[in-house]
Design a protein around this motif. Structure first.
Motif, PDB file in Angstrom:
ATOM      1  N   ILE A  46       0.916  -1.320   0.150  1.00  0.00           N
ATOM      2  CA  ILE A  46      -0.003   0.121  -0.030  1.00  0.00           C
ATOM      3  C   ILE A  46       0.949   1.274   0.180  1.00  0.00           C
ATOM      4  N   CYS A  47       1.896   1.486   0.984  1.00  0.00           N
ATOM      5  CA  CYS A  47       2.768   2.565   0.929  1.00  0.00           C
ATOM      6  C   CYS A  47       3.408   2.501  -0.185  1.00  0.00           C
ATOM      7  N   GLU A  48       3.938   1.574  -0.679  1.00  0.00           N
ATOM      8  CA  GLU A  48       4.928   1.806  -1.837  1.00  0.00           C
ATOM      9  C   GLU A  48       4.531   1.840  -3.222  1.00  0.00           C
ATOM     10  N   ASP A  49       3.206   1.225  -3.581  1.00  0.00           N
ATOM     11  CA  ASP A  49       2.709   1.259  -4.744  1.00  0.00           C
ATOM     12  C   ASP A  49       1.360   1.764  -4.959  1.00  0.00           C
ATOM     13  N   ILE A  50       0.515   2.047  -4.019  1.00  0.00           N
ATOM     14  CA  ILE A  50      -0.675   2.629  -4.062  1.00  0.00           C
ATOM     15  C   ILE A  50      -0.610   4.248  -3.605  1.00  0.00           C
ATOM     16  N   LEU A  51      -0.175   4.505  -2.612  1.00  0.00           N
ATOM     17  CA  LEU A  51      -0.064   5.967  -2.199  1.00  0.00           C
ATOM     18  C   LEU A  51       0.397   6.850  -3.160  1.00  0.00           C
ATOM     19  N   PRO A  52      -0.214   7.849  -3.285  1.00  0.00           N
ATOM     20  CA  PRO A  52       0.710   9.055  -4.125  1.00  0.00           C
ATOM     21  C   PRO A  52       1.720   9.482  -3.455  1.00  0.00           C
ATOM     22  N   LYS A  53       2.566   9.855  -4.234  1.00  0.00           N
ATOM     23  CA  LYS A  53       4.047  10.280  -3.721  1.00  0.00           C
ATOM     24  C   LYS A  53       4.340  11.605  -4.152  1.00  0.00           C
ATOM     25  N   LYS A  54       3.953  12.126  -5.611  1.00  0.00           N
ATOM     26  CA  LYS A  54       3.930  13.100  -6.137  1.00  0.00           C
ATOM     27  C   LYS A  54       3.166  14.227  -5.493  1.00  0.00           C
ATOM     28  N   LEU A  55       3.686  15.528  -5.309  1.00  0.00           N
ATOM     29  CA  LEU A  55       2.895  16.685  -4.775  1.00  0.00           C
ATOM     30  C   LEU A  55       1.623  16.865  -5.593  1.00  0.00           C
ATOM     31  N   SER A  56       1.726  16.963  -6.872  1.00  0.00           N
ATOM     32  CA  SER A  56       0.728  16.834  -7.711  1.00  0.00           C
ATOM     33  C   SER A  56      -0.422  15.757  -7.746  1.00  0.00           C
ATOM     34  N   ASP A  57       0.091  14.776  -7.713  1.00  0.00           N
ATOM     35  CA  ASP A  57      -0.878  13.501  -7.165  1.00  0.00           C
ATOM     36  C   ASP A  57      -1.610  13.703  -5.835  1.00  0.00           C
ATOM     37  N   ILE A  58      -0.975  14.197  -4.788  1.00  0.00           N
ATOM     38  CA  ILE A  58      -1.405  14.573  -3.575  1.00  0.00           C
ATOM     39  C   ILE A  58      -2.637  15.672  -3.566  1.00  0.00           C
ATOM     40  N   ARG A  59      -1.960  16.699  -4.311  1.00  0.00           N
ATOM     41  CA  ARG A  59      -2.924  17.859  -4.624  1.00  0.00           C
ATOM     42  C   ARG A  59      -4.380  17.469  -5.073  1.00  0.00           C
TER      43      ARG A  59
END
Length: 167
Positions: free
Chosen positions: A92-105
């Motif tokens: 979940i943490c490595e493959d699913i969570l968004p890591k880029k600022l644009s994706d999190i926004r």
């Protein structure tokens, strides 16, 4: 008479299921692009019971770190790391969570628009995204980036708070 309605019911159900999946895809599209080839992790979740919630709390208190560089999740406690259920948390943490600022926004904007409760899968992922964002905020040195990440953390926390009020 029942046979005549079977195709209509089948079409209705397929449209309903597609709409439900589309809604989930909108928040976490990477769930359908998991990089690991394991079939049992089609839509992984970590929390299935109260014990799992307690375990996640214990992992977070132990100092779990979610890094974007290399997409690694680190848990300082080797005993906790060795647990089988932690593998799902790692995916979940490595493959699913968004890591880029644009994706999190984008995620924060979609969460702000929601007027109904999150599914428990999306709630779990949103909380973990909040954890990642808060950890990133703590590591950022540039003042402008700190302001941007603080805004994201506040929006995610507000979205979680609003979801708890709706539920």
């Amino acid at each position: 008479m029942t046979r005549r309605w079977a195709p209509v019911i089948a079409i209705y159900l397929s449209v309903y299921l597609a709409a439900a999946q589309h809604d989930r895809k909108g928040l976490y599209p990477s769930v359908y692009r998991i990089k690991r080839g394991t079939h049992w992790l089609i839509s992984p979740t970590f929390q299935r019971s109260v014990g799992d919630v307690s375990l996640l709390f214990e992992i977070l208190l132990a100092g779990m770190q979610i890094h974007s560089a290399g997409h690694t999740m680190l848990i300082p406690d080797e005993e906790l790391t060795s647990l089988r259920s932690v593998k799902e948390l790692e995916v979940i943490c490595e493959d699913i969570l968004p890591k880029k600022l644009s994706d999190i926004r984008r995620l924060a904007a979609k969460l702000a628009e929601r007027r109904r409760p999150l599914s428990w899968l999306d709630f779990e992922r949103t909380v973990l995204t909040l954890v990642y964002s808060a950890q990133t905020l703590a590591r950022v040195g540039n003042q402008y980036q700190r302001v941007v990440w603080m805004d994201i953390v506040m929006k995610l926390a507000t979205a979680i708070e609003n979801d708890l009020k709706i539920s």
